[in-house]
Design an enzyme around this catalytic site. Structure first.
Site, short mmCIF file in Angstrom:
data_model
loop_
_atom_site.label_atom_id
_atom_site.label_comp_id
_atom_site.label_asym_id
_atom_site.label_seq_id
_atom_site.Cartn_x
_atom_site.Cartn_y
_atom_site.Cartn_z
N TRP A 102 36.91 -37.76 -46.83
CA TRP A 102 36.04 -38.07 -45.85
C TRP A 102 36.17 -37.13 -44.43
CZ3 TRP A 102 32.97 -41.33 -47.48
CH2 TRP A 102 33.32 -42.03 -48.61
N ASP A 171 38.71 -41.17 -37.16
CA ASP A 171 38.32 -42.10 -38.23
C ASP A 171 39.37 -43.09 -38.62
OD1 ASP A 171 37.06 -43.32 -40.26
OD2 ASP A 171 36.29 -41.70 -41.31
N LYS A 195 36.96 -52.68 -44.58
CA LYS A 195 38.43 -52.64 -45.11
C LYS A 195 39.36 -53.63 -44.32
CE LYS A 195 37.27 -48.05 -46.46
NZ LYS A 195 36.93 -47.74 -47.64
#
Length: 360
Positions: A102, A171, A195
């Protein structure tokens, strides 16, 4: 009803009590005669939901008044572009720490916008560790330093955040609200909800207000943080149901005792699985180095692909879902976000011990 042991990496488990409440309110939300999905986003009923979610997040994370909370769409993937578009000036350089897939994607998007610099990386070791904060080398004219606080694929997590003379951007899609943090250490935090915060569809951005002043003019309207800040994230129709679910999850976190209590339970959940790995005499091999282990995603491999397939097949028969590892690591991955109960982790650890006795 038999509920699965849900270890999916995302979208992932939601608190059962939250699902029950959403079910109860689905057809008639607060005597409106409508589902929350049918409410106008300009109605007073939805406005209360929207602002309650903001207030709860502010309370649970101790977010100061010097920050704004935005509810956006597009997931963390859109933030990979929005961050540099809004905050990377022509004469500055976006600094990135690479710790997994990511952060690589975030860097790739930033390169399309302006100049970038890799300040540290663990790519050479297939991302088995988080670089030391002392190894971070900032460029000149750094606009910001971007990190990914938890790496779902590789099972690593920052346990100490950089404290450098530069705006820190994180992030936090896979570990927001899982542990106590000092929000004031960050200039901007973003997180896809799917999540720890709720279902997919809404992205939370926590931005320090002074950053809004340095955004360039003539950005596309929907890609400008100021658009959403000045309109309370209501410039266009927001993902109303996802924000409603976010508010319910935040209420659940508060009922559990807040983030401090959630963090304690998350450490206990991770420990029971890591203990099964560490006590296996090498039958289960952790991907992440011990000091960089994630409390959200436990990654490990078995002695062979054949044994891994047997493990996953038998796990599925036992009701365990989502344990297959990502192709770049292989093996297995147990994602144990906030809503995954301790009992599920305990059951997995017990299964791991039984399986090892059978095949070691």
């Amino acid at each position: 009803m038999n509920r699965a042991y849900n270890f999916n990496a995302g979208p992932s488990a939601l608190p059962f009590s939250v699902l029950e409440r959403a079910q109860q309110e689905l057809l008639d939300f607060q005597h409106t005669g409508m589902s929350v999905m049918e409410l106008s986003h300009r109605s007073k009923e939805y406005d209360a939901v929207h602002n309650n979610a903001k207030q709860l997040l502010k309370e649970l994370m101790n977010i100061p008044d010097t920050y704004d909370i935005l509810f956006l769409q597009g997931g963390a993937s859109l933030q990979f572009s929005m961050v540099p578009m809004n905050l990377l000036a022509n004469d500055q350089i976006g600094n990135y720490v690479l710790t997994g897939a990511w952060s690589e994607k975030a860097l790739k998007e930033a390169k399309k916008v302006g100049k970038t610099h890799v300040a540290a990386s663990s790519k050479e070791a297939n991302y088995t560790y988080i670089p030391s904060v002392h190894d971070i080398q900032l460029s000149e004219h750094a606009a910001y330093l971007h990190i990914t606080s938890n790496n779902t694929i590789f099972g690593t997590q920052w346990h100490e955040f950089p404290n450098l003379p530069v705006d820190l951007i994180a992030d936090m899609s896979s570990d927001i609200l899982s542990r106590e943090i000092n929000v004031e250490q960050f200039a901007l935090i973003y997180a896809g909800a799917q999540k720890n915060l709720g279902p997919s569809g809404v992205t939370v951005v926590i931005i320090r207000n002074d950053l809004l002043e340095r955004i360039p003019e003539n950005l596309p309207t929907m890609l400008d943080y100021r658009t959403h800040s000045t309109s309370n994230s209501l410039y266009n129709t927001p993902p109303t149901f996802a924000i409603y679910m976010l508010s319910l999850v935040l209420e659940w976190v508060k009922e559990q005792g807040g983030v401090k209590a959630i963090e304690k339970r998350n450490i206990e959940k991770a420990s029971v699985i890591y203990d099964a790995i560490d006590e296996s005499d090498g039958f289960y091999s952790p991907h992440a180095e011990k000091g960089s282990r994630s409390f959200m995603n436990v990654t490990f491999t078995l002695p062979s692909d054949e044994i891994t397939k047997k493990f996953l097949a038998e796990a599925k028969e036992r009701g365990f879902v989502g344990l297959a590892g990502h192709r770049s690591v292989g093996g297995c991955r147990a994602s144990i976000y906030n809503a995954v109960p301790y009992e599920a982790c305990e059951a997995l650890a017990q299964f791991m011990k039984e399986f090892r006795k059978q095949f070691a």
